[in-house]
Write a protein that holds these residues in place. Structure first.
Motif, short mmCIF file in Angstrom:
data_model
loop_
_atom_site.label_atom_id
_atom_site.label_comp_id
_atom_site.label_asym_id
_atom_site.label_seq_id
_atom_site.Cartn_x
_atom_site.Cartn_y
_atom_site.Cartn_z
N TYR A 22 0.86 -1.19 0.00
CA TYR A 22 0.00 0.00 0.00
C TYR A 22 0.90 1.24 0.00
O TYR A 22 1.48 1.59 1.02
CB TYR A 22 -0.92 -0.02 1.22
CG TYR A 22 -1.81 1.20 1.38
CD1 TYR A 22 -2.48 1.75 0.29
CD2 TYR A 22 -2.00 1.79 2.62
CE1 TYR A 22 -3.31 2.85 0.44
CE2 TYR A 22 -2.82 2.90 2.79
CZ TYR A 22 -3.47 3.43 1.69
OH TYR A 22 -4.27 4.54 1.85
N SER A 73 2.32 8.86 0.26
CA SER A 73 3.28 9.74 0.94
C SER A 73 3.00 9.81 2.43
O SER A 73 3.90 10.10 3.22
CB SER A 73 3.31 11.14 0.33
OG SER A 73 2.32 11.36 -0.60
N PHE A 74 1.75 9.60 2.84
CA PHE A 74 1.40 9.57 4.26
C PHE A 74 2.02 10.75 5.02
O PHE A 74 2.76 10.57 5.97
CB PHE A 74 1.81 8.23 4.89
CG PHE A 74 1.26 7.04 4.16
CD1 PHE A 74 -0.09 6.71 4.28
CD2 PHE A 74 2.05 6.28 3.31
CE1 PHE A 74 -0.62 5.62 3.58
CE2 PHE A 74 1.53 5.20 2.61
CZ PHE A 74 0.20 4.87 2.75
N GLY A 82 -6.44 3.50 -2.48
CA GLY A 82 -7.73 3.96 -1.96
C GLY A 82 -8.31 4.97 -2.93
O GLY A 82 -7.59 5.81 -3.46
N ARG A 132 -11.07 7.98 -3.29
CA ARG A 132 -12.00 8.85 -2.56
C ARG A 132 -13.13 9.35 -3.47
O ARG A 132 -14.26 9.44 -3.07
CB ARG A 132 -11.27 10.06 -2.00
CG ARG A 132 -10.53 9.75 -0.74
CD ARG A 132 -9.54 10.82 -0.43
NE ARG A 132 -8.46 10.80 -1.40
CZ ARG A 132 -7.34 11.50 -1.28
NH1 ARG A 132 -7.19 12.31 -0.27
NH2 ARG A 132 -6.39 11.41 -2.18
N TYR A 154 -14.73 9.07 5.50
CA TYR A 154 -13.40 9.66 5.31
C TYR A 154 -13.15 10.17 3.90
O TYR A 154 -12.03 10.53 3.58
CB TYR A 154 -12.33 8.62 5.66
CG TYR A 154 -12.45 8.06 7.05
CD1 TYR A 154 -12.49 8.92 8.14
CD2 TYR A 154 -12.53 6.69 7.27
CE1 TYR A 154 -12.60 8.41 9.42
CE2 TYR A 154 -12.64 6.18 8.55
CZ TYR A 154 -12.68 7.04 9.62
OH TYR A 154 -12.79 6.55 10.89
N LEU A 181 -11.30 13.39 3.53
CA LEU A 181 -10.02 13.53 4.25
C LEU A 181 -8.80 13.40 3.36
O LEU A 181 -8.72 12.55 2.49
CB LEU A 181 -9.90 12.42 5.29
CG LEU A 181 -10.50 12.66 6.65
CD1 LEU A 181 -10.00 11.62 7.62
CD2 LEU A 181 -10.15 14.04 7.12
P1 ADP Z 1 -2.73 12.12 -0.45
O1 ADP Z 1 -3.41 11.78 -1.76
O2 ADP Z 1 -3.69 12.59 0.65
O3 ADP Z 1 -1.44 12.88 -0.54
P2 ADP Z 1 -1.23 9.71 -0.26
O4 ADP Z 1 -0.39 9.98 -1.44
O5 ADP Z 1 -0.53 9.45 1.03
O6 ADP Z 1 -2.32 10.76 0.13
O7 ADP Z 1 -2.25 8.53 -0.59
C1 ADP Z 1 -1.95 7.19 -0.50
C2 ADP Z 1 -3.13 6.37 -0.91
O8 ADP Z 1 -4.20 6.54 0.01
C3 ADP Z 1 -3.75 6.68 -2.27
O9 ADP Z 1 -4.17 5.47 -2.84
C4 ADP Z 1 -4.92 7.57 -1.92
O10 ADP Z 1 -5.93 7.54 -2.91
C5 ADP Z 1 -5.37 6.93 -0.65
N1 ADP Z 1 -6.11 7.81 0.25
C6 ADP Z 1 -5.76 9.05 0.66
N2 ADP Z 1 -6.67 9.56 1.50
C7 ADP Z 1 -7.67 8.62 1.62
C8 ADP Z 1 -8.91 8.56 2.32
N3 ADP Z 1 -9.35 9.60 3.05
N4 ADP Z 1 -9.65 7.43 2.21
C9 ADP Z 1 -9.21 6.41 1.44
N5 ADP Z 1 -8.07 6.40 0.74
C10 ADP Z 1 -7.29 7.49 0.82
#
Ligand code: ADP
Length: 160
Positions: A6, A9-10, A88, A90, A123, A126
């Motif tokens: 999975y 960038s978290f 994920g 959204r 979420y 978010l």
């Molecule tokens: P962001 O898009 O917020 O910068 P990341 O790059 O860390 O976040 O996203 C990592 C993964 O998590 C991606 O697949 C992104 O679509 C998913 N993701 C981010 N926020 C959410 C959320 N609120 N619910 C479900 N999946 C999410």
């Protein structure tokens, strides 16, 4: 054994990310959360901070591990013997980009499947950006990021 990666960038991990991790951990035998360097984004938290946050909030899941990765995701997945990449979704806005990346990864590594999990309705709004923005204004971020990290996120970002 079904192993999934999975990636993200978290920056920082949110309750939305954690919800995906929790659900993936029930589907797969092992989930490796890959905290990516991602040169296209300039993260607020260091790679180590982001990975530490993820480790702290996923410690209770026995089949979830955390790693950092700097290269191509499919190379990392192959090294880890993972057959799946989890994403994920959204909203439709996420779909276009993710669809393109999934097709590219399929070309690079046909044996690896991308699996999309829809965000929990709670979420969908978010993002890490929202978490950081709220923390800057010292707002209550307990409904946005896991409680184990709220104090540290606020300490780093709050202007007060
Ligand atoms: P962001 O898009 O917020 O910068 P990341 O790059 O860390 O976040 O996203 C990592 C993964 O998590 C991606 O697949 C992104 O679509 C998913 N993701 C981010 N926020 C959410 C959320 N609120 N619910 C479900 N999946 C999410």
């Amino acid at each position: 054994m079904k192993i999934a990666v999975y990636p993200g960038s978290f920056d920082p991990i949110t309750l939305g990310h954690l919800n995906i991790i929790k659900r993936a951990s029930r589907i797969f035998d092992r989930v490796i959360v890959c905290v990516a360097v991602n040169s296209a984004k300039k993260p607020t938290f260091t790679l180590k901070e982001r990975a530490d946050f993820v480790s702290r909030v996923t410690g209770k899941y026995g089949n979830v591990d955390v790693a950092t990765c700097d290269g191509l995701l499919v190379d990392f997945a192959r090294e880890q013997k993972a057959g799946f990449i989890i994403k994920g979704l959204r909203a439709v806005s996420d779909f276009e980009m993710e669809f393109q990346i999934a097709l590219l990864n399929k070309k690079l590594a046909p044996e690896i499947e991308t699996v999309f999990l829809t965000a929990d309705e709670k979420y969908t709004y978010l993002s890490s950006t929202i978490a950081r923005e709220m923390a800057t204004y010292n707002a209550d971020i307990s409904k946005v990021v896991p409680r184990e990290i709220t104090a540290d996120v606020l300490r780093r970002l709050s202007n007060k």
